[in-house]
Design a protein around this motif. Sequence first.
Motif, PDB file in Angstrom:
ATOM      1  N   VAL A   1      91.585   3.918   3.632  1.00  0.00           N
ATOM      2  CA  VAL A   1      90.782   4.796   2.789  1.00  0.00           C
ATOM      3  C   VAL A   1      90.602   6.132   3.496  1.00  0.00           C
ATOM      4  N   TYR A   2      90.906   7.202   2.786  1.00  0.00           N
ATOM      5  CA  TYR A   2      90.666   8.567   3.265  1.00  0.00           C
ATOM      6  C   TYR A   2      89.532   9.168   2.449  1.00  0.00           C
ATOM      7  N   TYR A   3      88.633   9.826   3.126  1.00  0.00           N
ATOM      8  CA  TYR A   3      87.645  10.647   2.421  1.00  0.00           C
ATOM      9  C   TYR A   3      87.897  12.066   2.880  1.00  0.00           C
ATOM     10  N   LYS A   4      88.247  12.928   1.931  1.00  0.00           N
ATOM     11  CA  LYS A   4      88.757  14.263   2.234  1.00  0.00           C
ATOM     12  C   LYS A   4      89.980  14.070   3.129  1.00  0.00           C
ATOM     13  N   ASP A   5      89.988  14.503   4.345  1.00  0.00           N
ATOM     14  CA  ASP A   5      91.188  14.327   5.170  1.00  0.00           C
ATOM     15  C   ASP A   5      90.964  13.393   6.350  1.00  0.00           C
ATOM     16  N   LYS A   6      89.937  12.534   6.280  1.00  0.00           N
ATOM     17  CA  LYS A   6      89.617  11.655   7.395  1.00  0.00           C
ATOM     18  C   LYS A   6      89.776  10.192   6.997  1.00  0.00           C
TER      19      LYS A   6
ATOM     20  N   GLU B   1      83.878   4.003   9.623  1.00  0.00           N
ATOM     21  CA  GLU B   1      83.212   5.117  10.306  1.00  0.00           C
ATOM     22  C   GLU B   1      81.753   5.156   9.857  1.00  0.00           C
ATOM     23  N   GLU B   2      80.856   4.946  10.796  1.00  0.00           N
ATOM     24  CA  GLU B   2      79.437   4.763  10.497  1.00  0.00           C
ATOM     25  C   GLU B   2      78.820   5.909   9.703  1.00  0.00           C
ATOM     26  N   GLU B   3      79.270   7.138   9.942  1.00  0.00           N
ATOM     27  CA  GLU B   3      78.645   8.271   9.246  1.00  0.00           C
ATOM     28  C   GLU B   3      78.920   8.272   7.741  1.00  0.00           C
ATOM     29  N   TYR B   4      79.811   7.361   7.285  1.00  0.00           N
ATOM     30  CA  TYR B   4      80.102   7.271   5.850  1.00  0.00           C
ATOM     31  C   TYR B   4      79.437   6.067   5.193  1.00  0.00           C
TER      32      TYR B   4
ATOM     33  N   ARG C   1      76.615   6.082   1.599  1.00  0.00           N
ATOM     34  CA  ARG C   1      76.899   7.345   0.901  1.00  0.00           C
ATOM     35  C   ARG C   1      77.613   7.103  -0.431  1.00  0.00           C
ATOM     36  N   GLY C   2      77.646   5.851  -0.889  1.00  0.00           N
ATOM     37  CA  GLY C   2      78.302   5.542  -2.158  1.00  0.00           C
ATOM     38  C   GLY C   2      79.809   5.366  -2.050  1.00  0.00           C
ATOM     39  N   ILE C   3      80.341   5.356  -0.830  1.00  0.00           N
ATOM     40  CA  ILE C   3      81.788   5.226  -0.640  1.00  0.00           C
ATOM     41  C   ILE C   3      82.277   3.834  -1.056  1.00  0.00           C
TER      42      ILE C   3
ATOM     43  N   ALA D   1      74.076  -5.732   1.346  1.00  0.00           N
ATOM     44  CA  ALA D   1      74.533  -4.393   0.946  1.00  0.00           C
ATOM     45  C   ALA D   1      75.805  -4.483   0.104  1.00  0.00           C
ATOM     46  N   SER D   2      76.767  -5.293   0.543  1.00  0.00           N
ATOM     47  CA  SER D   2      78.009  -5.429  -0.212  1.00  0.00           C
ATOM     48  C   SER D   2      77.766  -6.103  -1.562  1.00  0.00           C
ATOM     49  N   ILE D   3      76.934  -7.126  -1.571  1.00  0.00           N
ATOM     50  CA  ILE D   3      76.618  -7.807  -2.832  1.00  0.00           C
ATOM     51  C   ILE D   3      75.963  -6.836  -3.809  1.00  0.00           C
ATOM     52  N   LYS D   4      75.066  -5.996  -3.314  1.00  0.00           N
ATOM     53  CA  LYS D   4      74.392  -5.012  -4.167  1.00  0.00           C
ATOM     54  C   LYS D   4      75.399  -4.036  -4.773  1.00  0.00           C
ATOM     55  N   VAL D   5      76.354  -3.561  -3.964  1.00  0.00           N
ATOM     56  CA  VAL D   5      77.374  -2.636  -4.462  1.00  0.00           C
ATOM     57  C   VAL D   5      78.234  -3.310  -5.526  1.00  0.00           C
TER      58      VAL D   5
END
Length: 199
Positions: free
Chosen positions: A46-51, A96-99, A102-104, A134-138
């Motif tokens: 999975v890429y978000y923008k270019d990361k 990556e923890e910073e993501y 965030r709805g990803i 968290a995963s079940i909620k998503v």
Amino acid sequence: PLFDRWLSKDYIYKWLCPDGEGQRDAWLDEVNNRNGKYDFIRHFIVYYKDKRIGYCLFADCFFLKDLEEEGHDFESLYGDIPEKNHTYEIGYLIGEEEYLNRGIGKMIIWKLEEKIIELGGREIAADPSEENAASIKVLLSNGFKKKSEKNCAYPVNVLLIKSGVKKGCRNENLFIYLFQDIPYGSFNARGIIFGICIL
């Protein structure tokens, strides 16, 4: 190395490798043999923008039900799948923890759902750990429902099913690449599996 590093993170390891290093080795074997005995499972970065921020997969449950793997009773989960290209199991992680938060995760599920629709799939399953709230909620927020206990003799995890799948929201910043199509160096659009989507 990237997937290996993500698997080693505590917040991922506890969900994907609850039985220890044997499960971690099984994950790495599955990814490394994706063009062999696990060719019915599609693995993505999975890429978000270019990361590069995460990983996801889907597998045709018609073939998954015959897989013997420690800690999983796929026959109990998917023994009633009548034909190939009917039901697909999905899985994902954000490496990556910073993501996180965030709805990803929701967007990854939408992207996987789009691909499964393109293949003609009619049902999507997910098998998160029952403690992974968290995963079940998503998944529940994406329209998944708990499979009836009377239909499933597999009590360890929560099996969630979504029938009548349809396309979800679109996002122009999230891309999912097959493992062998991962771009190196500068970011480019070569190998995009799900296309560029606009929110």
